[in-house]
Motif scaffolding. Structure first.
Motif, PDB file in Angstrom:
ATOM      1  N   PRO A 100       0.629  -1.214   0.008  1.00 54.12           N
ATOM      2  CA  PRO A 100      -0.026  -0.087   0.039  1.00 54.12           C
ATOM      3  C   PRO A 100       1.120   1.307   0.214  1.00 54.12           C
ATOM      4  CG  PRO A 100      -1.074  -1.641   1.565  1.00 54.12           C
ATOM      5  CD  PRO A 100       0.272  -2.201   0.894  1.00 54.12           C
ATOM      6  N   ASP A 203      12.941  -0.103  -0.338  1.00 58.06           N
ATOM      7  CA  ASP A 203      12.045  -0.855   0.397  1.00 58.06           C
ATOM      8  C   ASP A 203      12.742  -1.896   1.226  1.00 58.06           C
ATOM      9  OD1 ASP A 203      10.603  -3.164   1.121  1.00 58.06           O
ATOM     10  OD2 ASP A 203       9.376  -3.174  -0.718  1.00 58.06           O
ATOM     11  N   HIS A 206      13.017  -6.708   3.843  1.00 58.10           N
ATOM     12  CA  HIS A 206      13.765  -7.769   4.377  1.00 58.10           C
ATOM     13  C   HIS A 206      15.061  -7.546   5.138  1.00 58.10           C
ATOM     14  CE1 HIS A 206      11.244 -10.505   1.805  1.00 58.10           C
ATOM     15  NE2 HIS A 206      11.350  -9.430   1.081  1.00 58.10           N
TER      16      HIS A 206
HETATM   17  C1  LIG Z   1      10.164  -6.312  -1.210  1.00 61.91           C
HETATM   18  C2  LIG Z   1       9.052  -6.549  -0.464  1.00 61.91           C
HETATM   19  N1  LIG Z   1       8.168  -5.622  -0.217  1.00 61.91           N
HETATM   20  C3  LIG Z   1       7.016  -5.589   0.508  1.00 61.91           C
HETATM   21  C4  LIG Z   1       6.527  -6.864   0.447  1.00 61.91           C
HETATM   22  C5  LIG Z   1       4.987  -6.906   1.212  1.00 61.91           C
HETATM   23  O1  LIG Z   1       4.820  -5.884   1.969  1.00 61.91           O
HETATM   24  P1  LIG Z   1       3.443  -5.662   2.733  1.00 61.91           P
HETATM   25  O2  LIG Z   1       2.991  -7.001   3.237  1.00 61.91           O
HETATM   26  O3  LIG Z   1       3.793  -4.965   3.934  1.00 61.91           O
HETATM   27  O4  LIG Z   1       2.373  -4.873   1.919  1.00 61.91           O
HETATM   28  C6  LIG Z   1       7.300  -8.064   0.239  1.00 61.91           C
HETATM   29  C7  LIG Z   1       6.784  -9.390   0.659  1.00 61.91           C
HETATM   30  O5  LIG Z   1       7.086 -10.307  -0.027  1.00 61.91           O
HETATM   31  C8  LIG Z   1       8.541  -7.949  -0.200  1.00 61.91           C
HETATM   32  O6  LIG Z   1       9.078  -8.824  -0.734  1.00 61.91           O
END
Ligand SMILES: Cc1ncc(COP(=O)(O)O)c(C=O)c1O
Length: 395
Positions: A100, A203, A206
């Motif tokens: 989101p 992001d 991880h």
């Molecule tokens: C790089 C990455 N960003 C975001 C997400 C998912 O984020 P959210 O569940 O907080 O929307 C994942 C899930 O696998 C991911 O690998």
């Protein structure tokens, strides 16, 4: 070890999308597949989290809730302690998830037709977020050099110079290829973004799942200029296996950028975290570190298990141990199938539900992503299924 990650826990009838028969049928054409796809763990989260949720549940009233000081402090302390990154309280914007958040970021910083750079093969919801919100995807493919993936700076710089490029979504560590980006790599890409006024969306979901010998560096921690030119997305969800509680922390040091993001949150009426998410964030960051240490050891041993299995029993497949994440990225191109054939074979012959490499964009064809956050016996079963099907093919 205090925790027993070998325990196979039945997740049927818990609404887990990884196991939901109707989801498996729709996505993998059959319910009769061993699911190692979506990125959550088949392990129980830390007992401190379970106990904190039970205690809160006993109260019996679950009205509108909000994060208190300690909700923010545990996250700030965690980053200070583990990442040597000092975050200020007002920089943190609660959002119910990083996907989101990425969508809201595109809404906030791109007009229709503006462009966003991603480094494929990469987590596919990035491209969806860009396209669904009227922007265009610009790819800066990662280059495979021998055993490792590296960034192509020349290509990146050429693309970043386009004035319509507004954002770069960095995946750090990178899903699915498992790289932990080094200081020099982050600095080089960051300098290009600064010079071309491209906002960095890092992001870092991880970033707590780092294998031995590697160190995660938050992009924004590298300099004041980078901090002021970035949005960092973090969450306890992958780290502690609490994705269903929908908590993420979007860190935006610059007040103007933050205001633009918050306006979009306001416009979408995103205000308060869910009651159990608040409790989970506090207990996980506050008391879950020992559990994380143990689970990482187990995951790394799983990666070693895959490495050994592939080297000794599946020489047709190439596997390079990831530096981070619990996701194994296996090159199956030498089996000689095109992506559709490989997908069908995986579903009907091997009977595994995996994320197909091609969904991560160009460069992912011929690869399969295995979620290795599962008991070793399950991983063994998965690899043996592949071995059996490979042998059958070569008969
Ligand atoms: C790089 C990455 N960003 C975001 C997400 C998912 O984020 P959210 O569940 O907080 O929307 C994942 C899930 O696998 C991911 O690998």
């Amino acid at each position: 070890m205090k925790y027993n990650f070998d325990e196979v826990i039945d997740r049927q009838n818990t609404n887990a999308i990884k196991y939901e028969p109707s989801v498996l049928k729709e996505m993998f054409k059959s319910e009769d597949v061993l699911p190692l796809w979506v990125a959550d763990m088949d392990f129980k989260c830390p007992d401190v989290v379970v106990n904190a949720i039970l205690k809160r549940a006993e109260h019996g009233i679950f009205g509108y809730s909000d994060g208190d000081d300690s909700y923010y402090e545990v996250f700030m302390d965690w980053n200070k302690r583990r990442n040597q990154w000092e975050i200020q309280r007002e920089w943190i914007c609660y959002t119910p998830g990083i996907v989101p958040a990425v969508n809201y970021i595109v809404q906030a910083f791109c007009h229709t037709g503006d462009k966003v750079i991603i480094q494929n093969p990469v987590y596919y919801p990035f491209a969806q977020a860009i396209l669904n919100n009227g922007a265009q995807v610009v790819t800066n493919p990662l280059k495979r050099e021998g055993d490792q993936y590296v960034m192509d700076y020349e290509d990146f710089e050429t693309k970043a110079k386009d004035p319509r490029v507004k954002l770069f979504i960095l995946c750090s560590p990178h899903n699915p290829i498992g790289r932990v980006w080094r200081k020099e790599e982050l600095e080089r890409i960051g300098e290009i973004c600064l010079a071309n006024d491209v906002l960095v969306v890092s992001d870092e979901i991880h970033s707590d799942l780092i294998m031995n010998g590697y160190k995660h560096i938050p992009f924004a921690s590298l300099s004041k200029a980078f901090a002021a030119h970035s949005i960092t997305c973090m969450a306890p969800s992958k780290t502690f296996n609490i994705a269903g509680l929908q908590i993420s922390n979007i860190v935006i040091p610059d007040a103007h950028i933050r205001m633009a993001y918050q306006t979009i949150l306001e416009n979408n009426a995103i205000r308060h975290p869910n009651t159990f998410g608040i409790v989970a964030q506090k207990s996980a960051y506050g008391e879950g570190e020992a559990w994380l240490g143990e689970v990482l050891e187990y995951i790394e041993a799983n990666m070693d298990y895959i490495d050994d299995f592939v080297k000794t029993r599946l020489p047709e497949i190439t596997f390079v141990k990831p530096e981070a994440t619990y996701l194994a990225w296996l090159d199956m191109s030498r089996l000689g199938m095109n992506p559709e054939e490989l997908e069908t074979w995986m579903q009907t012959e091997v009977k595994l539900a995996l994320d197909e490499g091609y969904i991560f964009g160009e460069g992912g064809e011929g690869y399969e992503r295995i979620n290795a956050a599962c008991p070793r016996s399950i991983l063994k079963e998965a690899l043996e299924r592949i071995e059996k099907a490979v042998k059958k093919r070569s008969l």
